[in-house]
Write a protein that holds these residues in place. Structure first.
Motif, PDB file in Angstrom:
ATOM      1  N   ARG A 233       0.830  -1.200   0.000  1.00 29.99           N
ATOM      2  CA  ARG A 233       0.000   0.000   0.000  1.00 29.99           C
ATOM      3  C   ARG A 233       0.871   1.259   0.000  1.00 29.99           C
ATOM      4  O   ARG A 233       0.581   2.233  -0.704  1.00 29.99           O
ATOM      5  N   LEU A 234       1.968   1.212   0.771  1.00 34.69           N
ATOM      6  CA  LEU A 234       2.883   2.354   0.805  1.00 34.69           C
ATOM      7  C   LEU A 234       3.450   2.630  -0.578  1.00 34.69           C
ATOM      8  O   LEU A 234       3.742   3.760  -0.935  1.00 34.69           O
ATOM      9  N   MET A 235       3.621   1.566  -1.356  1.00 34.03           N
ATOM     10  CA  MET A 235       4.158   1.735  -2.702  1.00 34.03           C
ATOM     11  C   MET A 235       3.087   2.193  -3.672  1.00 34.03           C
ATOM     12  O   MET A 235       3.359   2.419  -4.848  1.00 34.03           O
ATOM     13  N   GLY A 236       1.867   2.287  -3.211  1.00 30.15           N
ATOM     14  CA  GLY A 236       0.799   2.779  -4.074  1.00 30.15           C
ATOM     15  C   GLY A 236       0.010   1.690  -4.755  1.00 30.15           C
ATOM     16  O   GLY A 236      -0.701   1.948  -5.716  1.00 30.15           O
TER      17      GLY A 236
ATOM     18  N   MET B  86       7.166   5.260  -3.833  1.00 31.10           N
ATOM     19  CA  MET B  86       8.024   4.748  -2.773  1.00 31.10           C
ATOM     20  C   MET B  86       8.768   3.498  -3.246  1.00 31.10           C
ATOM     21  O   MET B  86       8.208   2.627  -3.900  1.00 31.10           O
ATOM     22  N   ALA B  91       9.636   0.927   1.655  1.00 26.02           N
ATOM     23  CA  ALA B  91       8.369   0.386   2.158  1.00 26.02           C
ATOM     24  C   ALA B  91       8.623  -0.679   3.217  1.00 26.02           C
ATOM     25  O   ALA B  91       7.972  -0.701   4.268  1.00 26.02           O
ATOM     26  N   LEU B  94       9.812   0.972   6.500  1.00 31.04           N
ATOM     27  CA  LEU B  94       8.727   1.641   7.222  1.00 31.04           C
ATOM     28  C   LEU B  94       7.804   0.627   7.892  1.00 31.04           C
ATOM     29  O   LEU B  94       7.385   0.824   9.040  1.00 31.04           O
ATOM     30  N   LEU B  99       5.639   1.893  10.914  1.00 29.89           N
ATOM     31  CA  LEU B  99       5.113   3.162  10.401  1.00 29.89           C
ATOM     32  C   LEU B  99       4.405   2.900   9.071  1.00 29.89           C
ATOM     33  O   LEU B  99       4.953   3.123   8.007  1.00 29.89           O
ATOM     34  N   ALA B 100       3.176   2.392   9.146  1.00 34.23           N
ATOM     35  CA  ALA B 100       2.453   2.059   7.922  1.00 34.23           C
ATOM     36  C   ALA B 100       1.726   3.265   7.343  1.00 34.23           C
ATOM     37  O   ALA B 100       1.081   3.155   6.300  1.00 34.23           O
ATOM     38  N   LEU B 101       1.830   4.433   7.982  1.00 36.69           N
ATOM     39  CA  LEU B 101       1.211   5.677   7.515  1.00 36.69           C
ATOM     40  C   LEU B 101      -0.249   5.473   7.088  1.00 36.69           C
ATOM     41  O   LEU B 101      -0.593   5.707   5.929  1.00 36.69           O
ATOM     42  N   PRO B 102      -1.110   5.060   8.014  1.00 32.29           N
ATOM     43  CA  PRO B 102      -2.464   4.672   7.620  1.00 32.29           C
ATOM     44  C   PRO B 102      -3.288   5.820   7.023  1.00 32.29           C
ATOM     45  O   PRO B 102      -4.137   5.578   6.177  1.00 32.29           O
ATOM     46  N   GLY B 103      -3.021   7.053   7.426  1.00 33.96           N
ATOM     47  CA  GLY B 103      -3.871   8.144   6.956  1.00 33.96           C
ATOM     48  C   GLY B 103      -3.467   8.683   5.594  1.00 33.96           C
ATOM     49  O   GLY B 103      -4.110   9.575   5.066  1.00 33.96           O
ATOM     50  N   LEU B 104      -2.387   8.108   5.018  1.00 31.18           N
ATOM     51  CA  LEU B 104      -1.819   8.702   3.807  1.00 31.18           C
ATOM     52  C   LEU B 104      -2.254   7.938   2.568  1.00 31.18           C
ATOM     53  O   LEU B 104      -2.180   6.717   2.535  1.00 31.18           O
ATOM     54  N   THR B 106      -1.730   6.691  -1.232  1.00 29.74           N
ATOM     55  CA  THR B 106      -0.517   6.362  -1.996  1.00 29.74           C
ATOM     56  C   THR B 106      -0.873   6.016  -3.436  1.00 29.74           C
ATOM     57  O   THR B 106      -1.980   5.571  -3.724  1.00 29.74           O
ATOM     58  N   SER B 107       0.074   6.234  -4.306  1.00 28.46           N
ATOM     59  CA  SER B 107      -0.087   5.844  -5.702  1.00 28.46           C
ATOM     60  C   SER B 107       1.252   5.379  -6.231  1.00 28.46           C
ATOM     61  O   SER B 107       2.297   5.679  -5.655  1.00 28.46           O
ATOM     62  N   ARG B 108       1.191   4.635  -7.329  1.00 26.27           N
ATOM     63  CA  ARG B 108       2.420   4.111  -7.901  1.00 26.27           C
ATOM     64  C   ARG B 108       3.190   5.216  -8.644  1.00 26.27           C
ATOM     65  O   ARG B 108       4.378   5.384  -8.491  1.00 26.27           O
TER      66      ARG B 108
END
Lengths: 290, 138
Positions: A233-236, B86, B91, B94, B99-104, B106-108
């Motif tokens: 998910r972090l990678m989009g 990222m 990734a 993190l 730190l999974a940054l749930p509120g953020l 993301t896109s490729r």
């Protein structure tokens, strides 16, 4: 004959006998199942192998370290013993059975020791020494066999790690990992790395983790899965978990495992459908040029 | 703090802000960036903020927090922030740090992130978003 035998007489008696009767004993051994079944090409080969073992035992007896499995004499035949025990294991024998076969080798030299000249005390001491030497040989064979097994297990573990985590491209910008087998820390790390690399390579917007082939899901496995989903998910890329079998679903609920915000689907087909739906939704978001 | 204090340029693509972080981003520069982005959002009334971190090979817990704060403050100003590009190693780090940054969001890619805001960036003549589903010949 009243003179006290010098220290180490028994060892030299055994060593001498093993050398003198080497040819004779080797011939007898060649007919034993342990040698006969391993060296199937020619009998000479079996005899030659028997000679090597006898020479090694004679050296160990001479060195006086009959109860030491690390005695230098054993090093010479370790490889040969490994080959023999591997061959016997392949033909379906347990380590215990192999051990009995090695034990049976003791009979021939024991008889020769019985017939040897010298007083009774000396003969008894020589027999005892031979028993001890044979016991050590048995331990060496078992140790070698176990070592061989350990190496096989290690090799297969490595192969499993490399083979069992392929990432497949299912559709344009859609990748999937069919997970097979137990998921431990080392494997899940490999899965995560492979999946993330594949997401970059295929520019994937979605990834499917299919756990149909995972036998059990405990808290550790669930944690690994969630980490992988979070990283994707972090990678989009959206990550969907599919293939949770009914039994596993029940176990997970009973264990109180919550996959949290992770999207799940019953089968890989359902996950594929979801992925294609989302892609078409995204496609509608942009007006076609013409 | 004056806008433009940060070393990272904030580009206005017309309703969307594009921030591309290249190389290392020291802690104070990250804080400056947060201020810059917030000011730029309020000035331009942007509805989207795209943060491209494909040039970063390391994100520590501080930078991760700052990025989350940028997103949160942008949201207060009615702009949605999307983190883009990222790297796998980042990734993994993190996630291992928790730190999974749930509120953020993301896109490729930047293209994909822009398409969320209805802005179409095309690198080729074809239609990138229509691939995959529209395979039938017309």
């Amino acid at each position: 004959m009243t003179d006290v035998p010098p220290v180490g007489t028994a060892t030299s008696v055994v060593a001498r006998l093993l050398r003198e009767k080497k040819e004779h004993i080797a011939q007898l051994w060649a007919d034993q199942p342990l040698f006969q079944a391993v060296f199937t090409v020619t009998r000479d080969e079996a005899v030659e192998a028997g000679r090597a073992v006898l020479e090694a035992l004679a050296q160990v007896a001479e060195s006086g370290r009959v109860d030491d499995i690390a005695a230098p004499g054993f090093a010479m035949i370790r490889q040969q013993l490994a080959a023999m025990s591997t061959s016997r294991t392949r033909s379906g024998l347990s380590i215990g059975q192999i051990d009995r076969e090695v034990g049976a080798l003791g009979a021939a030299p024991a008889e020769f020791l019985e017939d040897a000249s010298g007083d009774t005390d000396e003969r008894v001491r020589a027999r005892l020494l031979w028993s001890e030497l044979l016991a050590t040989l048995r331990v060496v064979v078992i140790e070698t066999a176990l070592q061989e097994n350990r190496e096989i297990v290690e090799r297969q573990r490595q192969q499993l790690l490399e083979m069992a985590t392929p990432v497949v491209k299912l559709w344009d910008r859609l990748v999937a990992v069919p997970l097979i087998g137990m998921l431990d820390s080392a494997r899940s790390q490999v899965v995560m790395e492979n999946l993330l690399e594949a997401i970059v390579e295929h520019n994937a917007t979605m990834a499917i983790l299919d756990i149909t082939g995972v036998p059990t899901v405990d808290s550790l496995v669930a944690q690994h899965l969630m980490k992988t989903v979070a990283a994707a998910r972090l990678m989009g890329a959206d990550c969907v978990i599919s293939g949770i079998r009914p039994a596993i679903a029940q176990t997970m609920v009973q264990l109180g495992l919550d996959l949290g915000p992770v999207t799940t689907r019953a089968t890989l087909a359902d996950a594929l459908e979801l992925a294609l739906e989302r892609q078409s939704e995204q496609a509608k978001g942009i007006a076609p040029r013409h | 703090m004056q806008p433009g204090a940060s070393s990272v340029p904030v580009l206005d693509l017309g309703g969307i802000l594009l921030i591309s972080i290249q190389g290392e981003l020291p802690d104070d520069a990250a804080v400056d960036l947060r201020t810059d982005v917030t000011l730029a959002v309020s000035e331009t009334g942007a509805r989207g903020v795209i943060i491209d971190i494909s040039g970063l090979d390391m994100v520590d817990s501080f930078l991760a927090r700052v990025l989350a704060e940028v997103a949160a403050s942008a949201r207060l100003l009615a702009a949605q922030a999307v983190l883009v590009g990222m790297r796998p190693s980042v990734a993994i780090t993190l996630v291992e740090l928790g730190l999974a940054l749930p509120g953020l969001e993301t896109s490729r890619t930047v293209i994909e992130a822009a398409s969320r805001f209805g802005v179409e960036i095309r690198d080729r003549g074809d239609q990138p978003a229509a691939r995959g589903t529209d395979r039938t010949p017309t």
